[in-house]
Write an enzyme that holds these catalytic residues in place. Structure first.
Site, PDB file in Angstrom:
ATOM      1  N   ASP A  55      48.665  42.630  73.910  1.00  0.00           N
ATOM      2  CA  ASP A  55      49.938  43.374  73.802  1.00  0.00           C
ATOM      3  C   ASP A  55      50.160  43.775  72.337  1.00  0.00           C
ATOM      4  O   ASP A  55      51.119  44.474  72.011  1.00  0.00           O
ATOM      5  CB  ASP A  55      51.118  42.589  74.387  1.00  0.00           C
ATOM      6  CG  ASP A  55      51.421  41.309  73.634  1.00  0.00           C
ATOM      7  OD1 ASP A  55      50.620  40.907  72.756  1.00  0.00           O
ATOM      8  OD2 ASP A  55      52.473  40.684  73.915  1.00  0.00           O
ATOM      9  N   SER A  56      49.214  43.370  71.467  1.00  0.00           N
ATOM     10  CA  SER A  56      49.195  43.880  70.091  1.00  0.00           C
ATOM     11  C   SER A  56      49.039  45.396  70.110  1.00  0.00           C
ATOM     12  O   SER A  56      49.181  46.052  69.078  1.00  0.00           O
ATOM     13  CB  SER A  56      48.046  43.241  69.301  1.00  0.00           C
ATOM     14  OG  SER A  56      46.835  43.331  70.021  1.00  0.00           O
ATOM     15  N   ASP A  94      46.609  41.253  78.822  1.00  0.00           N
ATOM     16  CA  ASP A  94      47.669  40.441  78.204  1.00  0.00           C
ATOM     17  C   ASP A  94      49.018  40.806  78.835  1.00  0.00           C
ATOM     18  O   ASP A  94      49.447  41.962  78.770  1.00  0.00           O
ATOM     19  CB  ASP A  94      47.688  40.771  76.703  1.00  0.00           C
ATOM     20  CG  ASP A  94      48.297  39.668  75.870  1.00  0.00           C
ATOM     21  OD1 ASP A  94      48.621  38.602  76.434  1.00  0.00           O
ATOM     22  OD2 ASP A  94      48.429  39.870  74.649  1.00  0.00           O
ATOM     23  N   LYS A 124      46.316  36.917  80.352  1.00  0.00           N
ATOM     24  CA  LYS A 124      46.731  35.950  79.323  1.00  0.00           C
ATOM     25  C   LYS A 124      48.243  35.979  79.242  1.00  0.00           C
ATOM     26  O   LYS A 124      48.858  37.044  79.405  1.00  0.00           O
ATOM     27  CB  LYS A 124      46.133  36.320  77.963  1.00  0.00           C
ATOM     28  CG  LYS A 124      46.628  35.400  76.830  1.00  0.00           C
ATOM     29  CD  LYS A 124      45.897  35.648  75.533  1.00  0.00           C
ATOM     30  CE  LYS A 124      46.479  36.748  74.699  1.00  0.00           C
ATOM     31  NZ  LYS A 124      47.901  36.574  74.312  1.00  0.00           N
ATOM     32  N   GLU A 126      51.719  33.990  77.037  1.00  0.00           N
ATOM     33  CA  GLU A 126      52.095  33.142  75.896  1.00  0.00           C
ATOM     34  C   GLU A 126      53.006  32.002  76.329  1.00  0.00           C
ATOM     35  O   GLU A 126      53.860  32.177  77.203  1.00  0.00           O
ATOM     36  CB  GLU A 126      52.823  33.996  74.844  1.00  0.00           C
ATOM     37  CG  GLU A 126      51.941  35.052  74.225  1.00  0.00           C
ATOM     38  CD  GLU A 126      52.658  35.864  73.150  1.00  0.00           C
ATOM     39  OE1 GLU A 126      53.780  35.485  72.741  1.00  0.00           O
ATOM     40  OE2 GLU A 126      52.087  36.878  72.714  1.00  0.00           O
ATOM     41  N   GLU A 193      46.818  30.234  68.098  1.00  0.00           N
ATOM     42  CA  GLU A 193      47.116  31.207  67.039  1.00  0.00           C
ATOM     43  C   GLU A 193      47.989  30.589  65.942  1.00  0.00           C
ATOM     44  O   GLU A 193      48.951  29.867  66.225  1.00  0.00           O
ATOM     45  CB  GLU A 193      47.838  32.440  67.628  1.00  0.00           C
ATOM     46  CG  GLU A 193      48.199  33.460  66.532  1.00  0.00           C
ATOM     47  CD  GLU A 193      48.635  34.824  67.045  1.00  0.00           C
ATOM     48  OE1 GLU A 193      48.647  35.051  68.261  1.00  0.00           O
ATOM     49  OE2 GLU A 193      48.978  35.658  66.173  1.00  0.00           O
TER      50      GLU A 193
HETATM   51  O1  KIV Z   1      47.920  40.643  71.628  1.00  0.00           O
HETATM   52  C1  KIV Z   1      46.936  40.190  71.028  1.00  0.00           C
HETATM   53  O2  KIV Z   1      46.144  40.918  70.417  1.00  0.00           O
HETATM   54  C2  KIV Z   1      46.741  38.755  71.061  1.00  0.00           C
HETATM   55  C3  KIV Z   1      45.686  38.182  70.159  1.00  0.00           C
HETATM   56  C4  KIV Z   1      46.184  38.169  68.774  1.00  0.00           C
HETATM   57  C5  KIV Z   1      45.247  36.849  70.592  1.00  0.00           C
HETATM   58  O3  KIV Z   1      47.419  38.072  71.740  1.00  0.00           O
END
Ligand code: KIV
Length: 275
Positions: A55-56, A94, A124, A126, A193
């Site tokens: 989600d970056s 994510d 994924k 969080e 992280e």
């Molecule tokens: O969103 C992302 O890129 C991440 C990584 C930094 C692990 O969660």
């Protein structure tokens, strides 16, 4: 392509069991973020084990301050692009903020979209203790889950910024409890992280699932970086990031040359024109 070739290719695909085996054998796992077909294809061919459609994308693709505004539709769309470029790598979608916090049912519905529409093999999310029930529910629905503990960017407002976690004894216990909860809930791997290297080492020794570090030192079972950071495409990068290329400078030079040649009437020349 013959059935035999398809089967042979499948055999070499990175899978949950093959990642578990990496941990057992002490083989380090490489993970990079990717957001489109072109980079996914390059990373996959280069042997990157896991492609995370992070989600970056909110920061590096959309130019936003935080990851919070990323929508489920956007995340699923980018996952679909990446999946098309991945022949060997495991693709992980994510789950963006808001797609799994309201209820476990909501989380399952969102995660199914990553698998069915995005072509991902896993998702994924969080959080640790707080999301353990949600992870359990996803795993029951046969959706493989990668956890993410320590510095969790979706909790930016609670943390008061992107701050390293686990520096106090209370914070350390919290990270350990979160990592244990994620494993107990059935996650197949966990991202660690933004935490002191010795804490990530302790978590890695204690857990039986692979840990993938980012800003968490060398003693994790694998490492992940945001592609824009490691390729020199970001305006600013945290100190734990190593620059492996300066694509920003290369691209800028190419764009300047193009602009100059166009303005001088040098492009296209004979070679690049149809007859
Ligand atoms: O969103 C992302 O890129 C991440 C990584 C930094 C692990 O969660």
């Amino acid at each position: 392509m013959s059935t035999v070739t398809v089967e042979a290719e499948r055999e070499h695909r990175v899978t949950l069991p093959s990642l578990a085996q990496c941990k057992r054998r002490g083989h380090k796992i490489s993970m990079l973020t990717a957001y489109d077909f072109a980079f996914a294809r390059i990373f996959d061919a280069a042997g990157i084990d896991v492609l995370l459609v992070g989600d970056s994308l909110g920061n590096v693709v959309q130019g936003r301050e935080t990851t919070l505004p990323v929508t489920l539709d956007e995340a699923v769309y980018h996952t679909r692009l990446v999946s098309r470029g991945a022949r060997r790598a495991l693709v992980v979608g994510d789950m963006p903020f808001g797609s799994y916090q309201v209820s476990s049912e909501d989380a399952v519905r969102s995660a199914i979209r990553f698998i069915k529409e995005g072509g991902a093999q896993a998702v994924k999310l969080e959080g640790g203790v707080r999301v353990a029930e949600t992870i359990e529910r996803l795993v029951v629905a046969e959706i493989p889950v990668m956890g993410h503990v320590g510095l969790t960017p979706q909790a930016i407002h609670r943390m008061g910024g992107h701050r390293v976690q686990g520096r106090t004894s209370e914070g350390r216990s919290q990270v350990l409890d979160d990592a244990r909860a994620v494993q107990q809930a059935g996650a197949f791997a966990v991202v660690l992280e933004g935490m002191p290297a010795d804490l990530a080492h302790e978590v890695t020794r204690e857990l039986s699932i692979p840990t993938i570090g980012i800003g968490a030192g060398v003693n994790c079972d694998g490492q992940v970086l945001v592609m824009h950071d490691m390729l020199g495409l970001s305006e600013w990068t945290p100190s734990f990031v190593k620059s492996y290329a300066n694509l920003g400078a290369l691209v800028s030079k190419a764009a300047r040359s193009f602009s100059e040649e166009v303005s001088k009437g040098k492009f296209p020349d004979e070679e690049h024109s149809y007859r």
